[in-house]
Design a protein around this motif. Structure first.
Motif, short mmCIF file in Angstrom:
data_model
loop_
_atom_site.label_atom_id
_atom_site.label_comp_id
_atom_site.label_asym_id
_atom_site.label_seq_id
_atom_site.Cartn_x
_atom_site.Cartn_y
_atom_site.Cartn_z
N VAL A 266 0.85 -1.19 0.00
CA VAL A 266 0.00 0.00 0.00
C VAL A 266 0.89 1.24 0.00
CG1 VAL A 266 -1.77 1.30 1.21
CG2 VAL A 266 -1.84 -1.20 1.23
N GLU A 267 0.77 2.04 -1.07
CA GLU A 267 1.56 3.27 -1.18
C GLU A 267 0.81 4.46 -0.59
OE1 GLU A 267 2.23 1.29 -5.36
OE2 GLU A 267 0.55 1.62 -3.99
N TYR B 256 4.50 3.39 -8.48
CA TYR B 256 4.10 2.08 -7.98
C TYR B 256 5.21 1.46 -7.16
CZ TYR B 256 0.46 2.36 -11.58
OH TYR B 256 -0.60 2.74 -12.36
N CYS B 257 4.83 0.91 -6.03
CA CYS B 257 5.76 0.13 -5.21
C CYS B 257 5.75 -1.30 -5.74
CB CYS B 257 5.31 0.17 -3.76
SG CYS B 257 6.33 -0.79 -2.64
N SER B 258 6.89 -1.97 -5.65
CA SER B 258 6.99 -3.35 -6.09
C SER B 258 7.78 -4.16 -5.08
CB SER B 258 7.66 -3.43 -7.45
OG SER B 258 9.00 -2.98 -7.37
N ALA B 259 7.51 -5.46 -5.06
CA ALA B 259 8.25 -6.36 -4.19
C ALA B 259 8.52 -7.67 -4.91
CB ALA B 259 7.47 -6.62 -2.91
N TYR B 260 9.67 -8.25 -4.58
CA TYR B 260 10.10 -9.51 -5.15
C TYR B 260 10.32 -10.48 -4.00
CZ TYR B 260 11.18 -6.05 -8.73
OH TYR B 260 11.10 -5.02 -9.61
N LEU B 261 9.66 -11.64 -4.08
CA LEU B 261 9.74 -12.61 -3.00
C LEU B 261 10.63 -13.78 -3.36
CD1 LEU B 261 7.28 -10.91 -2.19
CD2 LEU B 261 6.16 -13.00 -1.48
N GLN C 224 -1.08 -0.29 -5.50
CA GLN C 224 -2.12 0.29 -6.33
C GLN C 224 -1.66 1.58 -7.03
OE1 GLN C 224 -1.83 0.82 -3.15
NE2 GLN C 224 -2.34 2.98 -2.79
N GLY C 225 -0.57 2.13 -6.59
CA GLY C 225 -0.03 3.34 -7.21
C GLY C 225 -0.46 4.60 -6.49
N THR C 226 0.38 5.61 -6.57
CA THR C 226 0.07 6.92 -5.99
C THR C 226 0.51 8.00 -6.98
OG1 THR C 226 0.32 8.33 -4.03
CG2 THR C 226 2.26 7.07 -4.69
N GLN C 227 -0.34 8.98 -7.18
CA GLN C 227 -0.07 10.02 -8.17
C GLN C 227 0.87 11.08 -7.61
OE1 GLN C 227 -1.34 10.43 -11.50
NE2 GLN C 227 0.21 12.07 -11.53
N SER D 193 5.73 6.36 0.70
CA SER D 193 5.86 5.22 1.59
C SER D 193 5.16 4.02 0.99
CB SER D 193 5.25 5.53 2.97
OG SER D 193 5.89 6.62 3.58
N CYS D 194 5.67 2.84 1.30
CA CYS D 194 5.07 1.60 0.81
C CYS D 194 5.06 0.61 1.97
CB CYS D 194 5.86 1.04 -0.36
SG CYS D 194 5.32 -0.60 -0.90
N ALA D 195 3.87 0.36 2.50
CA ALA D 195 3.72 -0.55 3.62
C ALA D 195 3.41 -1.95 3.10
CB ALA D 195 2.61 -0.08 4.55
N ALA D 196 4.20 -2.92 3.53
CA ALA D 196 4.04 -4.30 3.10
C ALA D 196 3.40 -5.14 4.20
CB ALA D 196 5.39 -4.89 2.73
#
Length: 118
Positions: free
Chosen positions: A5-6, A94-99, A110-113, A21-24
């Motif tokens: 969530v950004e 957009y925030c991204s994560a690699y597992l 979801q992206g933030t403008q 910020s990007c909360a995982a």
């Protein structure tokens, strides 16, 4: 699975600063790298910055020296500090994560403008 969530986007004048910020949540122990991408209208999504679990970071040439990516593992949050913003930085970020548990798959927020006025 991980949910991202950004927050922190908005409207800023050229030369200003914003911090995203990007909360995982979810399978956070499996997160390897986290990154930020952006997509401007009519353009392809592009990498802005990425940071690994080892602390190394890489940046797009267009943001080097102006943007800083960081992670707070205790808060399961990644940040993108953006300084000296330019109108051409205007995009959805957009925030991204690699597992490690799902190699090859990218998880997206979801992206933030972010809008930078001249």
């Amino acid at each position: 699975q991980v949910q991202l969530v950004e927050s922190g986007g908005g409207l800023v004048q050229a030369g200003g600063s914003l911090r995203l910020s990007c909360a995982a949540s979810g399978s956070i122990s499996s997160i390897n790298a986290m990154g930020w991408y952006r997509q401007a209208p009519g353009k392809q999504r592009e990498l802005v910055a990425v940071t690994s679990s080892f602390g190394s970071s890489n940046y797009a040439d267009s943001v080097k020296g102006r943007f800083t990516i960081s992670r707070d593992n205790a808060k399961n949050t990644a940040y993108l500090q953006m300084n000296s913003l330019k109108p051409e930085d205007t995009a959805v970020y957009y925030c991204s994560a690699y597992l490690t548990s799902t190699p090859g798959r990218v998880y997206w927020g979801q992206g933030t403008q972010v809008t930078v006025s001249s």
